[in-house]
Motif scaffolding. Structure first.
Motif, mmCIF file in Angstrom:
data_model
loop_
_atom_site.group_PDB
_atom_site.id
_atom_site.type_symbol
_atom_site.label_atom_id
_atom_site.label_comp_id
_atom_site.label_asym_id
_atom_site.label_seq_id
_atom_site.Cartn_x
_atom_site.Cartn_y
_atom_site.Cartn_z
ATOM 1 N N GLY A 58 0.788 -1.217 0.000
ATOM 2 C CA GLY A 58 0.000 0.000 0.000
ATOM 3 C C GLY A 58 0.823 1.271 0.000
ATOM 4 O O GLY A 58 2.041 1.258 -0.086
ATOM 5 N N SER A 84 -5.618 1.878 1.752
ATOM 6 C CA SER A 84 -4.526 2.332 0.906
ATOM 7 C C SER A 84 -5.101 3.154 -0.240
ATOM 8 O O SER A 84 -6.066 2.732 -0.887
ATOM 9 C CB SER A 84 -3.750 1.136 0.348
ATOM 10 O OG SER A 84 -2.820 1.568 -0.614
ATOM 11 N N ASP A 145 -2.494 -3.706 -5.524
ATOM 12 C CA ASP A 145 -1.893 -2.562 -4.863
ATOM 13 C C ASP A 145 -0.377 -2.674 -4.993
ATOM 14 O O ASP A 145 0.138 -3.692 -5.459
ATOM 15 C CB ASP A 145 -2.293 -2.520 -3.381
ATOM 16 C CG ASP A 145 -2.265 -1.114 -2.803
ATOM 17 O OD1 ASP A 145 -1.623 -0.220 -3.395
ATOM 18 O OD2 ASP A 145 -2.874 -0.899 -1.752
#
Length: 186
Positions: A58, A84, A145
């Protein structure tokens, strides 16, 4: 005296020019070695008899402990606890979705909660998972991510790599119970 300081200045200037030329040529020809492996610290939970590691994921440092599942297709996280700004859900029928399922049918999920968050988005590719410790079966949305990992060329530590699209599936806390150290992710 003036000629001595002038010649020193010319010599220093010449040396500096040579160094800059060398750096310029070297930086264009230097290619760092390609990583052949990534490094993760592996820990063992003696009670659950499972291995786990920590991932740095993140936009902010989110160290997340995950159980190592060599038979699983994706890492599963408790997305209720995951925040995130670089998280993105994988859309149904997107190229990544089609590549993952091999072109065959896909499951899609929609979540009507507001605001949308990891694990609760519309038109999201979904995967199913089974936890043999609790006999629980569930479906979770797939997201991606950034993740920081250390790399090696097999001989020495190289760099921390920034993987921009690490793919994982979102689970629920109950799905993750009974795992190593009662992890909230796996």
């Amino acid at each position: 005296m003036a000629s001595s300081s002038s010649s020193s200045l010319h010599l220093l200037s010449f040396f500096f020019t040579i160094v800059l030329a060398f750096i310029s040529v070297y930086s264009k020809t230097f290619k760092p070695p390609k990583p052949s492996a990534f490094i993760f610290p592996i820990k063992r939970d003696e009670k659950a008899l499972q291995f786990y590691t920590s991932l740095d994921m993140g936009t902010h440092t989110n160290y997340i402990d995950v159980v190592i599942d060599l038979g699983g297709q994706f890492t599963w996280l408790d997305c209720d606890q995951y925040y995130s700004s670089t998280y993105r859900h994988v859309r149904c029928w997107s190229p990544k979705c089609k590549a993952t399922i091999g072109g065959d049918g896909a499951s899609c999920i929609d979540c009507n909660e507001k605001p949308h968050r990891p694990g609760c988005t519309r038109n999201t590719y979904a995967l199913s998972s089974y936890n043999p410790k609790t006999s629980m079966f569930t479906v979770g949305g797939v997201g991606e991510d950034t993740m920081q990992v250390s790399s090696t060329d097999g001989n020495v530590y190289l760099l921390d790599e920034n993987m921009r699209r690490f793919t994982f599936a979102c689970g629920v806390k109950d799905l993750l119970s009974g795992l190593a150290n009662d992890l909230e992710e796996f």
